[in-house]
Design an enzyme around this catalytic site. Structure first.
Site, PDB file in Angstrom:
ATOM      1  CE  LYS A   1      22.900   1.398  80.177  1.00  0.00           C
ATOM      2  NZ  LYS A   1      23.474   1.688  78.863  1.00  0.00           N
ATOM      3  CB  THR A   2      16.135   2.265  79.549  1.00  0.00           C
ATOM      4  OG1 THR A   2      17.197   3.072  80.053  1.00  0.00           O
ATOM      5  CG2 THR A   2      14.814   2.778  80.088  1.00  0.00           C
TER       6      THR A   2
ATOM      7  CD  GLU B   1      19.010   1.986  82.483  1.00  0.00           C
ATOM      8  OE1 GLU B   1      19.669   2.624  81.645  1.00  0.00           O
ATOM      9  OE2 GLU B   1      17.796   2.193  82.703  1.00  0.00           O
TER      10      GLU B   1
END
Length: 465
Positions: A126-127, A170
């Site tokens: 995600k990041t 995010e």
């Protein structure tokens, strides 16, 4: 910890003065930064001072070290994360006074309201994917607002309020708070079992991701990884709901197919369709993350040439195989990896890099994160760490949890399939132990979501003596 209950979005202009309990966290400080950029008065407290608090003070926030009821002051809204317990004096004061109390995801949703929002979800990646998409959009001149659970290496920031209409965020599934969002577009990188302290089983994880897809605005965009069967299934459900669904990955039927992956030092090259993409971050998994970002930006109408150029200039997010330095031919990296799949991906990427260098050992220093995760995945952690040549396992970083009897880092150490592993319960002794075994040509990786990140500079210092 348990799953949070989604709430209706409160428009940002109705929040009044906002007080953050735990304002020094990566996510909380980012939301506070955006609010300050929009002229919303902000205060907040944290257990200790930090550079993030200092930055917020410079932007106009009132910050406190330590928690006390009086810190809430004349705030109208109090923002908390799942880690804040009901016994916290500031939260208790807010409850007693009947103030609006928002989970941090609800506060972020308030800021996303009215923007063309893109939420990046998934168990892993995600990041990095959020960071890649943000940098690519910036390079294309879109100037998006963004809020990332980490920091960009280029700017040192994890959040900013841009002038454009796009907002990239995010989306954290760990406590179900990503159900607060109603994005115009979303990415699902993969879906695996994790956070089983909150979710009863993997079936519940999958169900919650399905609910996340239902939150995408009608006619919106969903980009999913075709290589992950559960993510692919969410895409199929999105199609049934009338969303525009695009797939990416190495699968032959992917709409945006990643092919020809070739490691190049700390980067790689690969193709997506007719276009060759270059990255300055290592690993096949990062090629997939970049493909997700590329596909999403192009589908949002951004120039493919500009996106490709932006991705080529992406230098990483903090703690995502971040180079920390080199002394005496020994290189040190830091990784936020805290799930077996993430450990394996980073170690494979490092093996590619070591091979490019002509050989050398990989020394992995792993700190398990959370007692519950260690209990559930000790065997899988051990198997992943077997990809390293030498392994040092630290004790568990508890974060928000109380100890579980019998659950220590030794469970992970015992599961490593080769004998070149040491369990070191004394965190103060780890840097010295690593420096003692390091040899020229070695690559050392500190891994985990806890304070293991502090070891890199210490190891480099010892190597230099």
């Amino acid at each position: 910890m348990s799953l949070v209950t989604p709430v209706e979005v409160v428009p940002a202009d109705r929040l009044g003065r906002v007080h953050f309990v735990g304002i020094g966290g990566a996510g909380m400080s980012g939301i506070a930064r955006i609010m300050l950029g929009r002229g919303i008065p902000v205060s907040g407290s944290d257990a200790k001072d930090s550079d993030l608090l200092a930055d917020l003070r410079e932007l106009g926030a009132t910050t406190y070290v330590g928690h006390a009821a009086e810190h809430v002051g004349d705030a109208s809204t109090v923002v908390v994360s799942t880690a804040i317990r009901e016994t916290n004096p500031e939260l208790a004061a807010a409850r007693e006074r009947g103030l609006l109390v928002l989970h941090r995801a609800a506060a972020l949703a308030s800021l996303m309201d009215g923007r063309r929002s893109v939420a990046v979800a998934g168990t892993h990646g995600k990041t990095t994917t959020t960071s890649m998409l943000t940098v690519a959009l910036q390079h294309a001149g879109a100037d998006p607002s963004y809020c990332i659970g980490g920091q960009l290496v280029t700017t040192g920031l994890g959040a900013a309020d841009g002038s454009g209409d796009l907002f990239v965020a995010e989306a954290d599934e760990s406590d179900g708070s990503f159900l607060m969002f109603a994005p115009k577009a979303a990415i699902v990188t993969n879906i695996e079992a994790d956070h089983l302290d909150n979710y009863a089983d993997f079936a519940m994880v999958k169900e919650t991701f399905a609910r996340f897809v239902e939150r995408i605005q009608p006619g919106g965009l969903l980009v999913v990884c075709a290589d992950d069967p559960v993510a692919r299934a969410t895409g199929e459900e999105g199609t049934r709901r009338g969303l525009t669904v695009r797939t990416y990955g190495e699968a032959e039927d992917a709409d945006y197919r990643t092919e020809g992956f070739t490691p190049r030092g700390l980067g790689s090259t690969f193709t997506v369709g007719e276009r060759t993409l270059e990255l300055s971050v290592p690993g096949r998994h990062n090629a997939l993350n970049a493909t997700a970002a590329y596909a999403t930006a192009v589908e949002l109408g951004v120039s493919a040439d500009a996106v490709a150029d932006g991705l080529a200039g992406f230098t990483g997010a903090r703690r995502r195989l971040e180079p920390k330095g080199e002394v005496g031919g020994v290189k040190v990296f830091d990784s936020y990896a805290h799930h077996p799949t993430e450990l394996a991906a980073d170690l494979r990427a490092t093996r590619d890099y070591v091979g490019e260098l002509g050989g050398g050992r990989i020394v992995a220093v792993f700190q398990p994160h959370l007692f519950s995760r260690t209990k559930f995945f000790a065997a899988e952690f051990g198997a992943a760490l077997g990809l390293a040549d030498e392994v040092i396992v630290m004790d568990v970083f508890p974060a928000r949890e109380d100890p579980i009897p019998g659950v220590t880092g030794e469970l992970v150490a015992k599961a490593v399939p080769h004998g070149r592993v040491t369990y070191e319960a004394d965190g103060n002794a780890v840097a010295g132990r690593v420096a003692a075994i390091a040899a020229p040509g070695d690559v050392i990786i500190t891994m985990g979501a806890g304070d293991v990140t502090m070891l890199g500079p210490k190891i480099l210092g010892l190597l230099g003596t």
